[in-house]
Design a protein around this motif. Structure first.
Motif, PDB file in Angstrom:
ATOM      1  N   THR A 126      -4.171   4.024   5.554  1.00 34.42           N
ATOM      2  CA  THR A 126      -3.635   5.096   4.714  1.00 34.42           C
ATOM      3  C   THR A 126      -2.132   4.956   4.546  1.00 34.42           C
ATOM      4  O   THR A 126      -1.593   5.068   3.443  1.00 34.42           O
ATOM      5  N   VAL A 127      -1.429   4.690   5.652  1.00 32.95           N
ATOM      6  CA  VAL A 127       0.025   4.540   5.589  1.00 32.95           C
ATOM      7  C   VAL A 127       0.413   3.311   4.768  1.00 32.95           C
ATOM      8  O   VAL A 127       1.290   3.372   3.895  1.00 32.95           O
ATOM      9  N   VAL A 128      -0.244   2.178   5.041  1.00 32.40           N
ATOM     10  CA  VAL A 128       0.094   0.933   4.344  1.00 32.40           C
ATOM     11  C   VAL A 128      -0.150   1.061   2.849  1.00 32.40           C
ATOM     12  O   VAL A 128       0.706   0.702   2.018  1.00 32.40           O
ATOM     13  N   LEU A 129      -1.310   1.586   2.481  1.00 34.35           N
ATOM     14  CA  LEU A 129      -1.636   1.690   1.054  1.00 34.35           C
ATOM     15  C   LEU A 129      -0.785   2.741   0.356  1.00 34.35           C
ATOM     16  O   LEU A 129      -0.458   2.602  -0.822  1.00 34.35           O
ATOM     17  N   THR A 130      -0.413   3.800   1.071  1.00 36.25           N
ATOM     18  CA  THR A 130       0.475   4.791   0.478  1.00 36.25           C
ATOM     19  C   THR A 130       1.841   4.184   0.183  1.00 36.25           C
ATOM     20  O   THR A 130       2.410   4.397  -0.906  1.00 36.25           O
ATOM     21  N   LEU A 131       2.368   3.438   1.123  1.00 37.61           N
ATOM     22  CA  LEU A 131       3.652   2.772   0.907  1.00 37.61           C
ATOM     23  C   LEU A 131       3.550   1.765  -0.242  1.00 37.61           C
ATOM     24  O   LEU A 131       4.461   1.661  -1.074  1.00 37.61           O
ATOM     25  N   ARG A 146       4.664   2.378  -7.893  1.00 34.59           N
ATOM     26  CA  ARG A 146       5.060   3.458  -8.795  1.00 34.59           C
ATOM     27  C   ARG A 146       6.554   3.445  -9.089  1.00 34.59           C
ATOM     28  O   ARG A 146       6.972   3.604 -10.242  1.00 34.59           O
ATOM     29  N   ARG A 147       7.362   3.242  -8.057  1.00 34.01           N
ATOM     30  CA  ARG A 147       8.811   3.385  -8.208  1.00 34.01           C
ATOM     31  C   ARG A 147       9.503   2.077  -8.599  1.00 34.01           C
ATOM     32  O   ARG A 147      10.473   2.094  -9.340  1.00 34.01           O
ATOM     33  N   ARG A 148       9.050   0.958  -8.085  1.00 31.94           N
ATOM     34  CA  ARG A 148       9.733  -0.315  -8.332  1.00 31.94           C
ATOM     35  C   ARG A 148       8.738  -1.392  -8.766  1.00 31.94           C
ATOM     36  O   ARG A 148       8.573  -2.419  -8.093  1.00 31.94           O
ATOM     37  N   PRO A 149       8.037  -1.195  -9.860  1.00 28.44           N
ATOM     38  CA  PRO A 149       7.068  -2.209 -10.301  1.00 28.44           C
ATOM     39  C   PRO A 149       7.716  -3.543 -10.646  1.00 28.44           C
ATOM     40  O   PRO A 149       7.060  -4.585 -10.587  1.00 28.44           O
ATOM     41  N   ASP A 150       8.995  -3.514 -11.008  1.00 25.20           N
ATOM     42  CA  ASP A 150       9.681  -4.750 -11.365  1.00 25.20           C
ATOM     43  C   ASP A 150       9.874  -5.665 -10.161  1.00 25.20           C
ATOM     44  O   ASP A 150      10.110  -6.871 -10.322  1.00 25.20           O
ATOM     45  N   ARG A 151       9.795  -5.119  -8.942  1.00 28.17           N
ATOM     46  CA  ARG A 151       9.970  -5.925  -7.744  1.00 28.17           C
ATOM     47  C   ARG A 151       8.708  -6.716  -7.385  1.00 28.17           C
ATOM     48  O   ARG A 151       8.747  -7.594  -6.519  1.00 28.17           O
ATOM     49  N   LEU A 152       7.596  -6.397  -8.002  1.00 32.20           N
ATOM     50  CA  LEU A 152       6.327  -7.036  -7.665  1.00 32.20           C
ATOM     51  C   LEU A 152       6.016  -8.156  -8.648  1.00 32.20           C
ATOM     52  O   LEU A 152       6.293  -8.044  -9.843  1.00 32.20           O
ATOM     53  N   PRO A 153       5.432  -9.255  -8.176  1.00 32.75           N
ATOM     54  CA  PRO A 153       5.035 -10.328  -9.102  1.00 32.75           C
ATOM     55  C   PRO A 153       3.950  -9.855 -10.061  1.00 32.75           C
ATOM     56  O   PRO A 153       3.150  -8.973  -9.726  1.00 32.75           O
TER      57      PRO A 153
END
Length: 319
Positions: A24-29, A35-42
């Motif tokens: 729950t914690v991992v998936l929430t993070l 949601r907040r920084r999609p540009d940081r993800l490949p």
């Protein structure tokens, strides 16, 4: 996941609470980052997301030996995601992953007969859901394309309107400044257009506008070339080329307009002002102003002419 795996479960053990709590914690993070920084993800993250989700549901259901309808219901999330955002092949693969994951849980937990019945029902339900959502998405995409065309195209001639052209000009100038490649802007007026309307009527005037737009498109035929109508009889053409190439393109436009034979008053004359970045301007506003000034020089010189802008310290001359 926390509610169904921890709060509502009847077999609450330390290991189950620990596993579900950590997940729950991992998936929430992870969700917060998405949601907040999609540009940081490949970019591949968004393709792999539904497969990860389907695998996670299958593993957790198998871990808890939960073959209930509520547990299987969570397969809807990867199916809805792929149907909304991914292509057809990805949809097929996600459905196959969901079907396989469900079978991996249902058959060991429920046995062959009941497992086959529930697995078939679930697979059919997911396929129908994907078909409905994909169909709605396709209709929405088509409607958006129509609305974008109406919002950015001149309804009479089909070329870009002022709003669309302003955006294209800004993007082209930014590209030119980054790549150090020149771009040329032509501002074009139909000579004595009011006389065409007064003599032959507005229907013929509209035909003249359409014919000129077709002539401009016949020259601005490369993928990055843009033709626009700013209003009335004023057109603009944006080309990725230097000063000499722009001069030749202006001659081609003039020749294409001279070949128009569908108007009762003969082919329309054109006055053309040409400005090039970086020769005559450093930004979009300066480029448009330089092209307008060159057009004014062409008109002052007797119309039916092409004027090439000079650097800001000089004046434009007609040629």
């Amino acid at each position: 996941m926390f509610i169904t795996g921890v709060v509502l479960t009847d077999t609450r053990t330390a290991s189950v609470v620990t596993v579900f709590g950590i997940l729950t914690v991992v998936l929430t993070l992870g969700g917060v980052v998405c949601r907040r920084r999609p540009d940081r993800l490949p970019r591949v993250t968004w393709l792999l997301a539904p497969f990860f989700g389907a695998a996670m549901v299958s593993i957790l259901n198998l871990f808890t030996s939960d073959a209930s309808i509520g547990a299987q219901f969570y397969y809807l999330w990867p199916v809805l995601y792929s149907a909304n955002f991914l292509g057809r092949v990805a949809n097929y693969l996600v459905l196959a992953t969901v079907s396989a994951g469900s079978a991996m849980v249902l058959f060991p937990v429920e046995g062959a007969n009941q497992g086959l019945s529930d697995w078939t029902s679930l697979t059919v339900a997911m396929i129908v859901t994907a078909i409905v959502v994909s169909s709605l998405r396709l209709r929405n995409d088509r409607l958006r394309e129509v609305l974008e065309t109406q919002a950015y195209a001149d309804p009479l001639t089909g070329v870009a309107n002022r709003r669309a052209f302003d955006g294209e000009l800004a993007r082209a100038v930014a590209w030119a400044n980054r790549s150090s490649v020149p771009i040329a802007l032509m501002t074009i007026d139909i000579d004595y257009f009011k006389k065409i309307n007064d003599t032959w009527g507005h229907a013929i005037g509209d035909m003249a506008l359409q014919a000129v737009a077709d002539a401009l498109r016949s020259v601005a035929r490369r993928e990055d070339d843009v033709v626009g109508r700013l209003g009335g009889d004023e057109f603009v053409v944006l080309l990725r080329m230097d000063r000499m190439e722009a001069r030749r393109a202006a001659d081609e436009i003039r020749a294409a307009a001279a070949a128009i034979d569908s108007l009762p008053g003969g082919p329309p004359g054109l006055s053309i002002g040409v400005a090039v970045l970086p020769d005559h301007a450093g930004n979009a506003g300066e480029l448009a102003a330089a092209s307008d000034a060159a057009l004014y020089e062409a008109k002052q010189g007797g119309r039916g002419r092409t004027a090439m802008a000079h650097p800001p310290t000089s004046t434009s001359i007609a040629v």
